[in-house]
Design a protein around this motif. Structure first.
Motif, short mmCIF file in Angstrom:
data_model
loop_
_atom_site.label_atom_id
_atom_site.label_comp_id
_atom_site.label_asym_id
_atom_site.label_seq_id
_atom_site.Cartn_x
_atom_site.Cartn_y
_atom_site.Cartn_z
N GLU A 63 0.83 -1.21 0.00
CA GLU A 63 0.00 0.00 0.00
C GLU A 63 0.86 1.26 0.00
OE1 GLU A 63 -3.27 1.10 -0.10
OE2 GLU A 63 -3.59 -0.92 -0.86
N ARG A 64 1.90 1.26 0.82
CA ARG A 64 2.80 2.42 0.90
C ARG A 64 3.51 2.64 -0.43
NH1 ARG A 64 7.77 2.11 2.23
NH2 ARG A 64 7.56 0.14 3.36
N LEU A 65 3.98 1.56 -1.06
CA LEU A 65 4.65 1.69 -2.36
C LEU A 65 3.69 2.23 -3.42
CD1 LEU A 65 6.72 -1.62 -2.43
CD2 LEU A 65 7.55 0.70 -1.99
N LEU A 66 2.45 1.74 -3.42
CA LEU A 66 1.46 2.23 -4.37
C LEU A 66 1.22 3.72 -4.18
CD1 LEU A 66 -0.67 1.77 -6.58
CD2 LEU A 66 -2.28 1.19 -4.75
N ARG A 67 1.09 4.17 -2.92
CA ARG A 67 0.88 5.60 -2.67
C ARG A 67 2.07 6.43 -3.15
NH1 ARG A 67 -1.16 3.68 2.25
NH2 ARG A 67 0.75 4.31 3.32
N GLN A 68 3.29 5.94 -2.95
CA GLN A 68 4.49 6.66 -3.40
C GLN A 68 4.53 6.77 -4.91
OE1 GLN A 68 7.90 4.64 -1.78
NE2 GLN A 68 7.55 5.37 0.28
N VAL A 69 4.23 5.69 -5.60
CA VAL A 69 4.25 5.70 -7.07
C VAL A 69 3.15 6.61 -7.60
CG1 VAL A 69 3.86 4.27 -9.12
CG2 VAL A 69 5.35 3.45 -7.28
N GLN A 70 1.96 6.53 -7.01
CA GLN A 70 0.85 7.39 -7.45
C GLN A 70 1.17 8.86 -7.20
OE1 GLN A 70 -2.43 5.69 -5.25
NE2 GLN A 70 -3.24 4.70 -7.09
N ALA A 71 1.75 9.19 -6.06
CA ALA A 71 2.08 10.58 -5.75
C ALA A 71 3.11 11.13 -6.74
CB ALA A 71 2.60 10.70 -4.32
N ALA A 72 4.11 10.32 -7.07
CA ALA A 72 5.14 10.76 -8.03
C ALA A 72 4.54 10.94 -9.42
CB ALA A 72 6.29 9.76 -8.06
N ALA A 73 3.69 10.01 -9.84
CA ALA A 73 3.06 10.11 -11.16
C ALA A 73 2.10 11.30 -11.21
CB ALA A 73 2.32 8.81 -11.49
N ASP A 74 1.38 11.55 -10.12
CA ASP A 74 0.46 12.69 -10.08
C ASP A 74 1.23 14.00 -10.13
OD1 ASP A 74 -2.03 13.96 -9.88
OD2 ASP A 74 -1.92 14.05 -7.70
N ALA A 75 2.33 14.09 -9.41
CA ALA A 75 3.14 15.32 -9.42
C ALA A 75 3.72 15.58 -10.80
CB ALA A 75 4.27 15.20 -8.40
N ALA A 76 3.99 14.52 -11.56
CA ALA A 76 4.53 14.66 -12.91
C ALA A 76 3.43 14.85 -13.95
CB ALA A 76 5.37 13.43 -13.26
#
Length: 93
Positions: A63-76
């Motif tokens: 779950e934590r990894l998914l949130r990190q990947v989503q946050a990075a993709a959203d910021a980009a």
């Protein structure tokens, strides 16, 4: 992007098998549907893959990894959060 993965398992001593290798094995299993006991040799023992998946699912790592990947993709700007919805009635036969 650097993902924060667990450094060691409290239930055993020694080093873990490479996170990248095991993560690739888990993703391979999800994509192909192979049994846990039957991963290609390049991924290592199926018991290792299954156990790491069980541990990371239980402690919230996935779950934590998914949130990190989503946050990075959203910021980009790589995620489109708009979802098209068709509200026309449908008939189930």
């Amino acid at each position: 992007m650097h993902l924060a993965l667990p450094q060691r398992c409290d239930q055993r001593c020694g080093r873990w098998r490479d996170h990248r290798q095991v993560t690739n094995a888990i993703l391979h299993r999800v994509r192909t549907g192979v049994q846990w006991r039957d991963p290609p040799e390049r991924f290592g023992p199926g018991t290792t893959v299954c156990e790491r998946h069980r541990l990371w699912s239980g402690d919230g790592t996935w779950e934590r990894l998914l949130r990190q990947v989503q946050a990075a993709a959203d910021a980009a700007g790589e995620i489109d959060w708009d979802i098209p919805v068709d509200s026309s009635p449908g008939r189930i036969q």
